[in-house]
Design a protein around this motif. Structure first.
Motif, PDB file in Angstrom:
ATOM      1  N   ILE A 216      12.326  14.304   0.923  1.00 18.56           N
ATOM      2  CA  ILE A 216      12.957  13.321   0.047  1.00 18.56           C
ATOM      3  C   ILE A 216      14.198  13.934  -0.574  1.00 18.56           C
ATOM      4  N   CYS A 217      15.347  13.337  -0.323  1.00 18.97           N
ATOM      5  CA  CYS A 217      16.602  13.831  -0.897  1.00 18.97           C
ATOM      6  C   CYS A 217      16.885  13.102  -2.196  1.00 18.97           C
ATOM      7  N   GLY A 218      16.848  13.835  -3.302  1.00 16.08           N
ATOM      8  CA  GLY A 218      17.043  13.236  -4.608  1.00 16.08           C
ATOM      9  C   GLY A 218      18.444  12.711  -4.850  1.00 16.08           C
ATOM     10  N   ALA A 219      19.406  13.159  -4.045  1.00 20.46           N
ATOM     11  CA  ALA A 219      20.774  12.653  -4.193  1.00 20.46           C
ATOM     12  C   ALA A 219      20.943  11.298  -3.528  1.00 20.46           C
ATOM     13  N   GLU A 220      19.957  10.899  -2.721  1.00 27.40           N
ATOM     14  CA  GLU A 220      20.081   9.663  -1.942  1.00 27.40           C
ATOM     15  C   GLU A 220      19.067   8.598  -2.311  1.00 27.40           C
ATOM     16  N   THR A 221      18.033   8.975  -3.040  1.00 29.29           N
ATOM     17  CA  THR A 221      16.970   8.016  -3.347  1.00 29.29           C
ATOM     18  C   THR A 221      16.321   8.357  -4.670  1.00 29.29           C
ATOM     19  N   ASP A 222      15.613   7.399  -5.238  1.00 30.33           N
ATOM     20  CA  ASP A 222      14.839   7.615  -6.456  1.00 30.33           C
ATOM     21  C   ASP A 222      13.572   8.373  -6.072  1.00 30.33           C
ATOM     22  N   VAL A 223      13.488   9.627  -6.500  1.00 28.23           N
ATOM     23  CA  VAL A 223      12.395  10.499  -6.078  1.00 28.23           C
ATOM     24  C   VAL A 223      11.046   9.961  -6.550  1.00 28.23           C
ATOM     25  N   VAL A 224      10.966   9.526  -7.800  1.00 28.32           N
ATOM     26  CA  VAL A 224       9.699   9.022  -8.335  1.00 28.32           C
ATOM     27  C   VAL A 224       9.244   7.796  -7.549  1.00 28.32           C
ATOM     28  N   ASP A 225      10.163   6.879  -7.302  1.00 27.92           N
ATOM     29  CA  ASP A 225       9.829   5.673  -6.539  1.00 27.92           C
ATOM     30  C   ASP A 225       9.354   6.038  -5.136  1.00 27.92           C
ATOM     31  N   ALA A 226      10.039   6.996  -4.509  1.00 24.50           N
ATOM     32  CA  ALA A 226       9.668   7.399  -3.147  1.00 24.50           C
ATOM     33  C   ALA A 226       8.257   7.983  -3.113  1.00 24.50           C
ATOM     34  N   VAL A 227       7.935   8.837  -4.083  1.00 19.03           N
ATOM     35  CA  VAL A 227       6.608   9.449  -4.114  1.00 19.03           C
ATOM     36  C   VAL A 227       5.535   8.389  -4.378  1.00 19.03           C
ATOM     37  N   MET A 228       5.809   7.464  -5.279  1.00 14.67           N
ATOM     38  CA  MET A 228       4.818   6.427  -5.575  1.00 14.67           C
ATOM     39  C   MET A 228       4.546   5.568  -4.348  1.00 14.67           C
ATOM     40  N   LYS A 229       5.579   5.269  -3.581  1.00 18.42           N
ATOM     41  CA  LYS A 229       5.380   4.481  -2.362  1.00 18.42           C
ATOM     42  C   LYS A 229       4.594   5.269  -1.322  1.00 18.42           C
ATOM     43  N   LEU A 230       4.902   6.557  -1.184  1.00 19.24           N
ATOM     44  CA  LEU A 230       4.198   7.390  -0.203  1.00 19.24           C
ATOM     45  C   LEU A 230       2.724   7.571  -0.546  1.00 19.24           C
ATOM     46  N   THR A 231       2.389   7.464  -1.825  1.00 16.98           N
ATOM     47  CA  THR A 231       1.003   7.674  -2.267  1.00 16.98           C
ATOM     48  C   THR A 231       0.316   6.358  -2.621  1.00 16.98           C
ATOM     49  N   GLU A 232       0.822   5.271  -2.081  1.00 15.22           N
ATOM     50  CA  GLU A 232       0.215   3.947  -2.276  1.00 15.22           C
ATOM     51  C   GLU A 232       0.103   3.581  -3.755  1.00 15.22           C
ATOM     52  N   GLY A 233       1.054   4.067  -4.552  1.00 15.96           N
ATOM     53  CA  GLY A 233       1.136   3.699  -5.953  1.00 15.96           C
ATOM     54  C   GLY A 233       0.343   4.553  -6.918  1.00 15.96           C
ATOM     55  N   ARG A 234      -0.449   5.503  -6.412  1.00 14.69           N
ATOM     56  CA  ARG A 234      -1.283   6.285  -7.334  1.00 14.69           C
ATOM     57  C   ARG A 234      -0.595   7.544  -7.838  1.00 14.69           C
ATOM     58  N   GLY A 235       0.400   8.055  -7.148  1.00 18.05           N
ATOM     59  CA  GLY A 235       1.055   9.295  -7.519  1.00 18.05           C
ATOM     60  C   GLY A 235       0.428  10.484  -6.817  1.00 18.05           C
ATOM     61  N   ALA A 236       1.026  11.651  -7.014  1.00 16.75           N
ATOM     62  CA  ALA A 236       0.561  12.877  -6.357  1.00 16.75           C
ATOM     63  C   ALA A 236      -0.496  13.562  -7.199  1.00 16.75           C
ATOM     64  N   ASP A 237      -1.438  14.222  -6.517  1.00 18.54           N
ATOM     65  CA  ASP A 237      -2.462  14.979  -7.227  1.00 18.54           C
ATOM     66  C   ASP A 237      -1.882  16.229  -7.880  1.00 18.54           C
TER      67      ASP A 237
END
Length: 346
Positions: A216-237
């Motif tokens: 995930i490139c933070g200069a190109e995308t919203d990092v928090v949004d990207a992680v939430m989408k990748l984790t089906e909305g629950r966030g990272a452990d």
């Protein structure tokens, strides 16, 4: 012999120095590999309050014993060894409680003692007193062994953050430490590991080696949004901030799952150490925030075992190998983010 000596911020010199002689309780080694890190660049630019110049730099050290002091037992010329960087006292209240990484009396190679950017160096008795001189396993090169020191720090951080089976892990920062975090998390059974960086070129270089589940490139995308989408909305452990970034630490709280763990692995600049923390997020999500500071002698031993077993490969992370004469060029390569790991081979 040739050494790299720190004299003042911006003033480091390749110089001639007499070969050192070991004291009765010391060991002399021929340095075969001393890897560089971002801390070396900081010392070059700004110095360090523990360094009284002139001082030979370098703390990620592996070499071959050439002479042992008269009082040293169990070691002999020809032994291949790795040297711890951070040296606890072994006697204080923290050390006797097993908390050697936070020993208040800690001293370090390349800071209080001359380090590994040299053809020969002395491993002081302080290292041997805490079992900090380690045999390099068969099949492990000197260059690989020199990476055991940063891997030991990563191991300490992941122990504190309790990285384990089934975890979704985010690593923020794609330098050598971030790459080691990705590989160690996989070795510990993480389900998925996501790598984040602002620098697209550096991220692509790292991702090409350690193959995260997403880069995930933070200069190109919203990092928090990207992680939430990748984790089906629950966030990272687990979220590990392997970068000297207050913004990354603040983002970590926003992308961590309920009962998740956050490792503030990378220290912040001394002139900007304060971040904003929503305490209610920590409270209601039952988050754990942990620091991570260096490694113990035991961590170094375990790091060597992980390298030797193939659980955490490091050879391909050494993207540059340079002679001692080019060590200042190595600092520039590290500062510009053009490499993963740069190893000096005196």
């Amino acid at each position: 012999m040739k050494v790299l000596t720190f004299h003042a911020p911006g003033d480091v010199r390749i110089e001639d120095a007499p070969e050192p002689a070991p004291g009765p309780a010391d060991v002399k080694i021929r340095v075969r590999a001393c890897s560089t890190c971002g801390t070396d660049v900081k010392i070059f630019n700004h110095g360090h309050h523990h360094i009284v110049p002139p001082r030979v730099m370098g703390h990620e050290i592996a070499g071959e014993i050439v002479e042992v002091g008269t009082d040293v037992a169990g070691w002999a010329a020809g032994d291949r060894v790795q040297v711890i960087a951070a040296i606890p006292c072994g006697r204080c209240g923290e050390c006797t409680r097993g908390r050697m990484t936070v020993c208040p009396n800690q001293v370090s190679m390349g800071y209080h003692f001359d380090g590994g950017f040299a053809e020969y160096m002395i491993v002081p008795h302080n290292v041997l007193d805490v079992d900090g001189l380690n045999r390099i396993p068969d099949g492990v090169s000197y260059a690989e062994a020199s990476v055991a020191e940063p891997l030991a720090c990563v191991l300490n951080g992941q122990n504190l953050a309790r990285v384990g089976d089934g975890d979704d892990v985010v690593v923020i920062g794609s330098g050598p430490i971030g790459c080691l975090h990705v590989r160690l998390a996989r070795a510990r059974g993480a389900a998925r590991v996501f790598l984040v960086d602002l620098n697209r070129e550096r991220l692509d270089l790292a991702a090409g080696l350690v193959n995260p589940d997403a880069a995930i490139c933070g200069a190109e995308t919203d990092v928090v949004d990207a992680v939430m989408k990748l984790t089906e909305g629950r966030g990272a452990d687990v979220v590990i901030t392997a970068a000297a970034s207050g913004a990354a630490q603040e983002q970590a709280l926003q992308m961590t799952a309920r009962q998740g763990r956050i490792s503030f692995f990378g220290g912040l600049p001394k002139d900007k150490p304060v971040v904003s923390v929503d305490a209610n997020v920590v409270h209601y999500r039952e988050l754990t925030i942990v620091g991570a500071n260096g490694s113990s002698p035991a961590h170094n031993k375990e790091a060597l075992r992980l390298i030797a077993s193939g659980a955490v490969p490091v050879a391909d992370l050494i993207t540059h190998r340079l002679p001692l004469a080019d060590v200042r060029d190595a600092f520039g390569i590290v500062a510009r983010g053009e490499a993963i790991k740069v190893t000096i081979e005196p």
